[in-house]
Design a protein around this motif. Sequence first.
Motif, PDB file in Angstrom:
ATOM      1  N   TYR A  13      23.289  18.502 -52.509  1.00 34.68           N
ATOM      2  CA  TYR A  13      22.421  18.317 -53.680  1.00 34.68           C
ATOM      3  C   TYR A  13      21.442  17.169 -53.434  1.00 34.68           C
ATOM      4  O   TYR A  13      21.654  16.336 -52.544  1.00 34.68           O
ATOM      5  N   ASN A  15      21.069  14.471 -54.789  1.00 34.55           N
ATOM      6  CA  ASN A  15      21.666  13.117 -54.823  1.00 34.55           C
ATOM      7  C   ASN A  15      22.485  12.805 -53.574  1.00 34.55           C
ATOM      8  O   ASN A  15      23.138  11.773 -53.481  1.00 34.55           O
ATOM      9  N   SER A  19      28.476  19.655 -51.458  1.00 36.33           N
ATOM     10  CA  SER A  19      29.537  20.399 -52.150  1.00 36.33           C
ATOM     11  C   SER A  19      30.092  21.532 -51.296  1.00 36.33           C
ATOM     12  O   SER A  19      31.202  21.992 -51.522  1.00 36.33           O
ATOM     13  N   PRO A  38      40.971  23.345 -55.726  1.00 38.88           N
ATOM     14  CA  PRO A  38      40.923  22.497 -56.915  1.00 38.88           C
ATOM     15  C   PRO A  38      39.516  22.414 -57.514  1.00 38.88           C
ATOM     16  O   PRO A  38      38.536  22.776 -56.856  1.00 38.88           O
ATOM     17  N   HIS A  39      39.452  21.915 -58.745  1.00 44.08           N
ATOM     18  CA  HIS A  39      38.159  21.743 -59.405  1.00 44.08           C
ATOM     19  C   HIS A  39      37.207  20.956 -58.509  1.00 44.08           C
ATOM     20  O   HIS A  39      37.593  19.961 -57.908  1.00 44.08           O
ATOM     21  N   GLY A  40      35.988  21.435 -58.444  1.00 35.37           N
ATOM     22  CA  GLY A  40      34.954  20.685 -57.736  1.00 35.37           C
ATOM     23  C   GLY A  40      34.947  20.880 -56.231  1.00 35.37           C
ATOM     24  O   GLY A  40      34.216  20.197 -55.512  1.00 35.37           O
ATOM     25  N   CYS A  41      35.758  21.839 -55.708  1.00 36.95           N
ATOM     26  CA  CYS A  41      35.818  21.971 -54.236  1.00 36.95           C
ATOM     27  C   CYS A  41      34.700  22.851 -53.683  1.00 36.95           C
ATOM     28  O   CYS A  41      34.610  23.052 -52.478  1.00 36.95           O
ATOM     29  N   GLY A  42      33.862  23.413 -54.569  1.00 36.91           N
ATOM     30  CA  GLY A  42      32.687  24.136 -54.071  1.00 36.91           C
ATOM     31  C   GLY A  42      32.741  25.646 -54.224  1.00 36.91           C
ATOM     32  O   GLY A  42      31.838  26.354 -53.758  1.00 36.91           O
ATOM     33  N   SER A  44      32.406  27.727 -56.899  1.00 39.49           N
ATOM     34  CA  SER A  44      31.311  28.336 -57.673  1.00 39.49           C
ATOM     35  C   SER A  44      29.974  28.157 -56.963  1.00 39.49           C
ATOM     36  O   SER A  44      29.087  29.002 -57.074  1.00 39.49           O
ATOM     37  N   ARG A  48      27.252  30.988 -56.349  1.00 41.41           N
ATOM     38  CA  ARG A  48      25.858  30.827 -56.802  1.00 41.41           C
ATOM     39  C   ARG A  48      24.875  30.977 -55.639  1.00 41.41           C
ATOM     40  O   ARG A  48      23.781  31.497 -55.808  1.00 41.41           O
ATOM     41  N   GLU A 160      36.006  32.650 -62.536  1.00 37.36           N
ATOM     42  CA  GLU A 160      37.094  32.643 -63.524  1.00 37.36           C
ATOM     43  C   GLU A 160      36.634  32.139 -64.884  1.00 37.36           C
ATOM     44  O   GLU A 160      37.234  32.476 -65.903  1.00 37.36           O
ATOM     45  N   ASN A 193      41.252  28.846 -59.884  1.00 42.06           N
ATOM     46  CA  ASN A 193      42.019  27.614 -59.665  1.00 42.06           C
ATOM     47  C   ASN A 193      43.517  27.890 -59.703  1.00 42.06           C
ATOM     48  O   ASN A 193      44.315  26.971 -59.638  1.00 42.06           O
TER      49      ASN A 193
HETATM   50  N1  LIG Z   1      23.367  19.632 -59.399  1.00 46.64           N
HETATM   51  C1  LIG Z   1      24.377  18.978 -58.836  1.00 46.64           C
HETATM   52  N2  LIG Z   1      24.186  17.764 -58.289  1.00 46.64           N
HETATM   53  C2  LIG Z   1      25.214  17.104 -57.698  1.00 46.64           C
HETATM   54  N3  LIG Z   1      26.478  17.597 -57.600  1.00 46.64           N
HETATM   55  C3  LIG Z   1      26.698  18.797 -58.138  1.00 46.64           C
HETATM   56  C4  LIG Z   1      25.679  19.558 -58.780  1.00 46.64           C
HETATM   57  N4  LIG Z   1      26.218  20.726 -59.201  1.00 46.64           N
HETATM   58  C5  LIG Z   1      27.521  20.687 -58.840  1.00 46.64           C
HETATM   59  N5  LIG Z   1      27.811  19.535 -58.216  1.00 46.64           N
HETATM   60  C6  LIG Z   1      29.108  19.141 -57.672  1.00 46.64           C
HETATM   61  O1  LIG Z   1      29.464  20.027 -56.630  1.00 46.64           O
HETATM   62  C7  LIG Z   1      30.881  20.118 -56.560  1.00 46.64           C
HETATM   63  C8  LIG Z   1      31.264  21.566 -56.439  1.00 46.64           C
HETATM   64  O2  LIG Z   1      31.052  22.203 -57.705  1.00 46.64           O
HETATM   65  P1  LIG Z   1      31.568  23.681 -57.964  1.00 46.64           P
HETATM   66  O3  LIG Z   1      31.200  24.036 -59.355  1.00 46.64           O
HETATM   67  O4  LIG Z   1      31.125  24.562 -56.869  1.00 46.64           O
HETATM   68  O5  LIG Z   1      33.139  23.480 -57.847  1.00 46.64           O
HETATM   69  P2  LIG Z   1      34.299  24.505 -58.187  1.00 46.64           P
HETATM   70  O6  LIG Z   1      35.232  24.483 -57.037  1.00 46.64           O
HETATM   71  O7  LIG Z   1      33.751  25.821 -58.587  1.00 46.64           O
HETATM   72  O8  LIG Z   1      34.958  23.786 -59.434  1.00 46.64           O
HETATM   73  P3  LIG Z   1      35.546  24.394 -60.790  1.00 46.64           P
HETATM   74  O9  LIG Z   1      36.838  25.026 -60.409  1.00 46.64           O
HETATM   75  O10 LIG Z   1      35.717  23.189 -61.640  1.00 46.64           O
HETATM   76  O11 LIG Z   1      34.526  25.371 -61.317  1.00 46.64           O
HETATM   77  C9  LIG Z   1      31.437  19.428 -57.797  1.00 46.64           C
HETATM   78  O12 LIG Z   1      31.954  18.167 -57.398  1.00 46.64           O
HETATM   79  C10 LIG Z   1      30.246  19.268 -58.684  1.00 46.64           C
HETATM   80  O13 LIG Z   1      30.331  18.083 -59.461  1.00 46.64           O
END
Ligand SMILES: Nc1ncnc2c1ncn2[C@@H]1O[C@H](COP(=O)(O)OP(=O)(O)OP(=O)(O)O)[C@@H](O)[C@H]1O
Length: 222
Positions: A13, A15, A19, A38-42, A44, A48, A160, A193
């Motif tokens: 991203y 910033n 991900s 786990p949540h946030g592991c990438g 979704s 996308r 999910e 998850n």
């Molecule tokens: N626009 C963004 N800028 C910076 N970081 C981002 C942005 N969008 C998502 N992230 C980060 O990227 C990481 C992966 O997000 P993602 O939604 O793919 O995780 P996930 O595995 O699907 O999680 P969940 O199970 O919670 O849906 C997360 O830490 C999220 O905070």
Amino acid sequence: MASLTFKNLCKTYPNGFASVKDFSLEVADGSLVTLYGPHGCGKSTILRMIGGLEDITSGKIYLGDDLLNDIYPRDRKLAMAFQNYRLYGHLNVYENIALGLRLRSLPRNVIESRVRTAAEFFGITDILTRKIRTLSEINKQCVALSRALVCKPKVLLIDEDFSHQDEKLRERMLADMIRIHREFHLTMLYVTNDYNEAIRYGNLTVFMRSGQILEVRENPDF
Ligand SMILES: Nc1ncnc2c1ncn2[C@@H]1O[C@H](COP(=O)(O)OP(=O)(O)OP(=O)(O)O)[C@@H](O)[C@H]1O
């Protein structure tokens, strides 16, 4: 052919947060893949990028021999079932399901036949004239899945979040996911998850952590 090939896929991203890191995977035509972690592991983020809702930082995604990176999202021959269904409350069920077909300017009789076939599959024929806002959550979910399927995608992506974490909705969605897979032989990716769901519903389960693949496990009993 609806095989999917990921080659060194990365998402960083603006910033600086990475991900998805060096994600490489071969998915055979007709697979049902569960992406677990786990949540946030990438997870979704990967869906996308396949769908074109997120730019790919580097790496490649192929659908069959076609490089998806170069294909406009609308032309990618895939359907997505994401959060909030993205249904139009002021339109009725028929109009919502038909929307994508009308945008493709298909003949009226083709649209009608596809909408009715999908509605029968999900058991919602009797509500085709109802406005979306009057429907139960289960019926909204069926409408969203019908709308995804009528465009005859090669790949179906399901997050999910789609089932809103509600137990009954989720059970119905998982049952429909299996029925869709058996009936239409699509390549499907499901993000979860839930460990038990991941190993039960996929013929291939991808375990992820911090944007990377930890393990890929085949399920011979599937
Ligand atoms: N626009 C963004 N800028 C910076 N970081 C981002 C942005 N969008 C998502 N992230 C980060 O990227 C990481 C992966 O997000 P993602 O939604 O793919 O995780 P996930 O595995 O699907 O999680 P969940 O199970 O919670 O849906 C997360 O830490 C999220 O905070």
